[in-house]
Design an enzyme around this catalytic site. Sequence first.
Site, PDB file in Angstrom:
ATOM      1  CB  SER A  77      -0.888   0.171   1.262  1.00  0.00           C
ATOM      2  OG  SER A  77      -1.705  -1.114   1.225  1.00  0.00           O
ATOM      3  CG  ASP A 258      -5.461  -4.681   2.645  1.00  0.00           C
ATOM      4  OD1 ASP A 258      -5.010  -5.056   1.568  1.00  0.00           O
ATOM      5  OD2 ASP A 258      -4.638  -4.485   3.742  1.00  0.00           O
TER       6      ASP A 258
HETATM    7 ZN    ZN Z   1      -2.983  -1.450   0.059  1.00  0.00          ZN
END
Ligand code: ZN
Length: 468
Positions: A77, A258
Amino acid sequence: MKKTFLLITVLVLSVLSFSQIKYVFFFIGDGMALPQINSAELYLTKINNKDTKLQMSKFEAQGMTTTYSQDSFITDSAAAGTALATGYKTLSGVINMNADKTIKYETIAERAKKNGMKVGIISSVSLDHATPAAFYAHQSSRSNYYEIAMELVESDFDFFGGGGIKYPKGKSKNEKDFYEYAEENGYKILNTEKEFDNFEDKNQKVIIINEDLSSGSAMKYDIDRQDEFSLSDITKKAINILDNEKGFFLMVEGGKIDWAGHANDAVTNIYDTLAFDESVKKAYEFYEEHPNETLIIVTGDHETGGMTIGFAGTAYSTYFDRINNQKVSFENFDQVLSKYKKQNASFEDIKHLINENFGLFFPEDKEKAKDKGMILNDYEVKKIKQAYDMSWKDKVPNTEYTYLLYGGYEPLTITLTHILNEKSGISWTTYSHTGVPVATFAQGYNSEMFNGYYDNTDIAKKLFQIIG
Ligand SMILES: [Zn+2]
């Protein structure tokens, strides 16, 4: 002649002022690619008994976006956030710096602020997590949570909201307190529902933290949420507070799509995708009032879990309504189990939990099952028993075998989500991210720029071009 010139000038000026960007929304579904979006749509279609699309997929411009980082086809990320916020590739784990960690990149949010727009950052996970950090921080590592939190304050952005701060006094717990530092720098901190509801001061920089956080200082999974404000509630609040003459830039992250993907928990994943789409709807309602000055972008930073629609055991069939048998997130079920674990409950004693929380029936109870597809077969019972034995050990052995089966999660819980998901026609390939492209949607001002197949860095480059 003079008159004609004047007329043309007035016309050009009015066209220019007519098509001026004023409001930019940037929505990032963490770990959200087509399987997550489409699963949410198929789930709604099944329970509504009619074709149902998410708000985001109804947008006028549609793109596909590659996500690789500088050092891996499968990004994390931090590198993905850097690409989306600055237009630069970097190494996985790095926030808005080059690979040598010698250059700091300007983010699109910082540019918006410099241009006089107000700026808001929202996340359902902690506000110092990689994706929100990618809009205001510059760090050699995403794990520098305390340094990231200090940069949050120094950003001078107008609105932060959602989850909390992981280490307000640093990992050593004796650094300068984040909240004190924020207040000294003119921020108001709100952390009760009542303060949230009553807050309307447009001239006050604010950090709004959800009253009832779960692990990792994140907001609860939407499936577990009760009275706490939702991602769409805080998006609506941000729009009200940030709206002003010079416009605003608002980033909203659906961060727990996520987390549910890492844990291979489909219904929790779908509920968080739906909660994310509800906040996209708030932006869309605003766009309808200001269609010529508003741009909404929705994308994902990468896919998580290798989620797919289709499983060997269900072949060409899907049963999306079956996932509704799961009542709580994997995380909440872990807490339920931990109580039984403390009492060293027998396998027989916990069978009812499996039925109550996942709707699964053991063969001896098969008469009670309305949907015969929810009866466990011998292979599934064997896997559940094996997972129970593993969960009831003092410590799950850390081997390649246990990792492949359980991914470091509570063995019994993840075995149950796997079985329920597979019975619904959904399966998973990994507990990590994957390298497949994500979908990007755009609506409003210059949205046509987001049609086509391009890289995640191009989204930031286009945005810089648009806001100037
Ligand atoms: Zn991510």
